[in-house]
Design a protein around this motif. Sequence first.
Motif, PDB file in Angstrom:
ATOM      1  N   LYS A 123       0.499  -1.398   0.238  1.00 44.73           N
ATOM      2  CA  LYS A 123       0.417   0.388   0.369  1.00 44.73           C
ATOM      3  C   LYS A 123       0.708   1.328   0.153  1.00 44.73           C
ATOM      4  O   LYS A 123       0.598   2.232  -0.334  1.00 44.73           O
ATOM      5  CB  LYS A 123      -1.504   0.463   1.271  1.00 44.73           C
ATOM      6  N   SER A 124       2.082   1.236   0.022  1.00 47.74           N
ATOM      7  CA  SER A 124       3.020   2.297   0.519  1.00 47.74           C
ATOM      8  C   SER A 124       3.568   2.035  -0.468  1.00 47.74           C
ATOM      9  O   SER A 124       4.932   1.477  -0.269  1.00 47.74           O
ATOM     10  CB  SER A 124       3.723   2.161   2.079  1.00 47.74           C
ATOM     11  N   TYR A 125       4.749   3.471  -1.105  1.00 48.86           N
ATOM     12  CA  TYR A 125       5.595   3.349  -1.643  1.00 48.86           C
ATOM     13  C   TYR A 125       7.357   2.881  -0.989  1.00 48.86           C
ATOM     14  O   TYR A 125       8.231   3.127  -1.460  1.00 48.86           O
ATOM     15  CB  TYR A 125       6.007   5.552  -1.578  1.00 48.86           C
ATOM     16  N   ARG A 126       6.918   2.727   0.106  1.00 50.62           N
ATOM     17  CA  ARG A 126       7.845   2.833   1.433  1.00 50.62           C
ATOM     18  C   ARG A 126       8.102   1.028   0.638  1.00 50.62           C
ATOM     19  O   ARG A 126       9.912   0.824   1.527  1.00 50.62           O
ATOM     20  CB  ARG A 126       7.973   2.329   2.951  1.00 50.62           C
ATOM     21  N   SER A 127       7.635   0.266   0.317  1.00 51.70           N
ATOM     22  CA  SER A 127       7.436  -1.166  -0.010  1.00 51.70           C
ATOM     23  C   SER A 127       8.306  -1.267  -1.093  1.00 51.70           C
ATOM     24  O   SER A 127       8.277  -2.921  -2.194  1.00 51.70           O
ATOM     25  CB  SER A 127       6.561  -1.933   0.100  1.00 51.70           C
ATOM     26  N   LEU A 128       8.405  -0.321  -1.656  1.00 51.69           N
ATOM     27  CA  LEU A 128       9.490  -0.247  -3.773  1.00 51.69           C
ATOM     28  C   LEU A 128      10.998   0.211  -3.312  1.00 51.69           C
ATOM     29  O   LEU A 128      10.847   1.160  -2.295  1.00 51.69           O
ATOM     30  CB  LEU A 128       8.600   0.635  -4.247  1.00 51.69           C
ATOM     31  N   PRO A 129      11.231  -0.358  -4.430  1.00 58.53           N
ATOM     32  CA  PRO A 129      11.442  -0.841  -5.431  1.00 58.53           C
ATOM     33  C   PRO A 129      10.877  -2.567  -5.310  1.00 58.53           C
ATOM     34  O   PRO A 129      11.544  -3.328  -4.100  1.00 58.53           O
ATOM     35  CB  PRO A 129      12.036  -0.964  -6.161  1.00 58.53           C
ATOM     36  N   LEU A 130       9.587  -3.479  -6.006  1.00 61.85           N
ATOM     37  CA  LEU A 130       9.561  -4.175  -5.835  1.00 61.85           C
ATOM     38  C   LEU A 130       9.994  -5.599  -7.057  1.00 61.85           C
ATOM     39  O   LEU A 130       9.009  -5.011  -7.668  1.00 61.85           O
ATOM     40  CB  LEU A 130       8.313  -4.854  -5.541  1.00 61.85           C
ATOM     41  N   ASN A 131      10.877  -6.866  -6.439  1.00 58.04           N
ATOM     42  CA  ASN A 131      10.598  -7.274  -8.217  1.00 58.04           C
ATOM     43  C   ASN A 131      10.366  -9.057  -7.919  1.00 58.04           C
ATOM     44  O   ASN A 131      11.352  -9.347  -7.103  1.00 58.04           O
ATOM     45  CB  ASN A 131      12.088  -7.126  -9.028  1.00 58.04           C
ATOM     46  N   LEU A 132       9.176  -9.790  -8.000  1.00 55.01           N
ATOM     47  CA  LEU A 132       8.815 -10.442  -7.712  1.00 55.01           C
ATOM     48  C   LEU A 132       8.676 -11.742  -9.026  1.00 55.01           C
ATOM     49  O   LEU A 132       8.531 -11.448 -10.088  1.00 55.01           O
ATOM     50  CB  LEU A 132       7.367 -10.528  -7.536  1.00 55.01           C
ATOM     51  N   TYR A 133       9.571 -12.730  -8.540  1.00 54.64           N
ATOM     52  CA  TYR A 133       9.575 -13.852 -10.302  1.00 54.64           C
ATOM     53  C   TYR A 133       9.355 -14.751  -9.898  1.00 54.64           C
ATOM     54  O   TYR A 133       9.179 -15.295  -8.588  1.00 54.64           O
ATOM     55  CB  TYR A 133      10.446 -13.950 -10.950  1.00 54.64           C
ATOM     56  N   HIS A 134       8.837 -16.216 -11.405  1.00 61.94           N
ATOM     57  CA  HIS A 134       8.767 -17.035 -10.748  1.00 61.94           C
ATOM     58  C   HIS A 134       8.828 -18.031 -11.646  1.00 61.94           C
ATOM     59  O   HIS A 134       9.208 -17.022 -13.179  1.00 61.94           O
ATOM     60  CB  HIS A 134       6.988 -17.906 -10.343  1.00 61.94           C
ATOM     61  N   ILE A 135       9.538 -19.186 -11.704  1.00 61.85           N
ATOM     62  CA  ILE A 135       9.526 -19.751 -13.249  1.00 61.85           C
ATOM     63  C   ILE A 135       8.533 -21.395 -12.671  1.00 61.85           C
ATOM     64  O   ILE A 135       8.407 -22.277 -12.562  1.00 61.85           O
ATOM     65  CB  ILE A 135      11.165 -20.530 -12.988  1.00 61.85           C
ATOM     66  N   GLN A 136       7.584 -21.308 -14.419  1.00 65.78           N
ATOM     67  CA  GLN A 136       6.052 -21.501 -13.496  1.00 65.78           C
ATOM     68  C   GLN A 136       6.142 -21.972 -14.977  1.00 65.78           C
ATOM     69  O   GLN A 136       6.139 -21.654 -16.463  1.00 65.78           O
ATOM     70  CB  GLN A 136       5.384 -21.436 -13.370  1.00 65.78           C
ATOM     71  N   TRP A 137       5.177 -23.445 -15.729  1.00 67.49           N
ATOM     72  CA  TRP A 137       5.339 -23.495 -16.583  1.00 67.49           C
ATOM     73  C   TRP A 137       3.894 -22.369 -17.781  1.00 67.49           C
ATOM     74  O   TRP A 137       3.173 -22.517 -16.776  1.00 67.49           O
ATOM     75  CB  TRP A 137       4.690 -25.739 -16.956  1.00 67.49           C
ATOM     76  N   LYS A 138       3.995 -22.731 -18.321  1.00 63.53           N
ATOM     77  CA  LYS A 138       2.817 -21.795 -19.422  1.00 63.53           C
ATOM     78  C   LYS A 138       2.564 -22.170 -20.360  1.00 63.53           C
ATOM     79  O   LYS A 138       2.980 -23.550 -21.040  1.00 63.53           O
ATOM     80  CB  LYS A 138       3.374 -20.220 -20.049  1.00 63.53           C
ATOM     81  N   PHE A 139       1.122 -21.726 -20.836  1.00 64.39           N
ATOM     82  CA  PHE A 139       0.581 -22.658 -22.113  1.00 64.39           C
ATOM     83  C   PHE A 139       0.428 -21.546 -23.217  1.00 64.39           C
ATOM     84  O   PHE A 139      -0.510 -20.487 -22.774  1.00 64.39           O
ATOM     85  CB  PHE A 139      -0.509 -24.052 -21.886  1.00 64.39           C
TER      86      PHE A 139
END
Length: 438
Positions: A123-139
């Motif tokens: 909810k706040s700019y204080r938590s940024l920057p944030l970069n989330l990733y996953h390695i998952q099957w796609k279709f």
Amino acid sequence: MRLTRFFLPILKETPKEAEIVSHRLMLRAGMMRQEAAGIYAWLPLGFRVLKNIERIVREEQDRAGAIELLMPTLQLADLWRESGRYDAYGPEMLRIADRHKRELLYGPTNEEMITEIFRAYVKSYRSLPLNLYHIQWKFRDEQRPRFGVMRGREFLMKDAYSFDIDEAAARLSYNRMFVAYLRTFARMGLKAIPMRAETGPIGGDLSHEFIVLAETGESGVFCNKDVLDLPVPGADVDYDGDLTPVIKQWTELYAATEDVHDEARYEKEVPAEKRVNTRGIEVGQIFYFGTKYSDSMKALVVGSDGTEKPIHGGSYGIGVSRLVGAIIEACHDENGIQWPEEVAPFRVAVLNLKQGAADTDAACEKLYKELSAAGVDVLYDDTDQRPGGKFATADLIGIPWQILVGPKGLAEGKVEIKKRADGSREMMSVDEASRHFQ
Ligand code: ATP
Ligand code: MG
Ligand code: MG
Ligand code: MG
């Protein structure tokens, strides 16, 4: 691993359905098997390579400050209705209904889901920057699945998503992924060139595709040949520091995919003898798309001035399973695959050239046990095939180092080390060979 206990279903014949060399070699080397159009089972040899590629991708994402999580393959259609992409995505999306007639889809990408997760907690700019990733099957229900794992329908992708308070901060996140990608592909032994690219259905205005040059690639590309020799940042690169000199160096020379190619600019900027117009394989792509998803999906954070603003986003994909094919396209000869060491399914192959003879058996057992104990991935060819067959198998499956153990050499106390990449050979004692790889 002893070859007699391993599962390595090598094909003698060259499969007719395979149009390009990587597809042929993956089938012949028993790396994977097609279960339906564009859908593959990964057999043990191929799976080891896939895992190594995944590990390098993960290490470099982590190093650059991205944080791993895991999202499901199935997603609710309603989530995609929020962004407007459920209808826009078209027939590439596999749509499914569950027993309650709830509409689901097999994720082709995850911008919507990660935005949903983000907005629930941040909810706040204080938590940024944030970069989330996953390695998952796609279709993706590709119109023309082909070239084996290069264009599958089910495929493994690394996808990262960055969240920033404004465009300037988002560009810093973009630059971190840009540098992480340079390092990732270089560690796999690949020259993957960042080229200006179209943003397509992801949206936004800034994008690079990372392209491995290959005649069999599906993208047309134009670049200055000097871009092929630029240096890649080392492991000590400071992701919190100023990355603009690296980005500048890699983006000032002309390099563009055919979709955004500007012939007039190309002719003006690139001297005729430096123009490279060829084809390439897209192994990754990075996008900055601004507030495209945060506007429609209401991902807002309170900024330092106390007002709510939509976050600025980017997404960053790598084709993990496509890379297995791309690396083979770049690393093979007429006898088979030549794995770069970091992705190889085994580092060393021990070839017993006279199985059942006391001296060769003893030397091979010693090498196999000592190297295994030291944590070296060894494949010991302990089958009763003739030497010619063992050479052919080892060359085909592309293990970087072969230790050839035959009665002639052993009579002089020596074994032969062969380097798969250039065929160079060296004689040394069994003890030296054992120490050489530890
Ligand atoms: P392409 O142009 O090859 O169709 P894309 O631009 O549609 O790929 P992205 O949405 O950018 O793909 O996905 C990120 C990465 O996932 C791509 O750079 C590519 O390496 C990989 N990828 C995409 N589609 C496939 C596929 N059908 N099979 C294997 N890998 C794929
Ligand atoms: Mg596509
Ligand atoms: Mg593309
Ligand atoms: Mg792409």
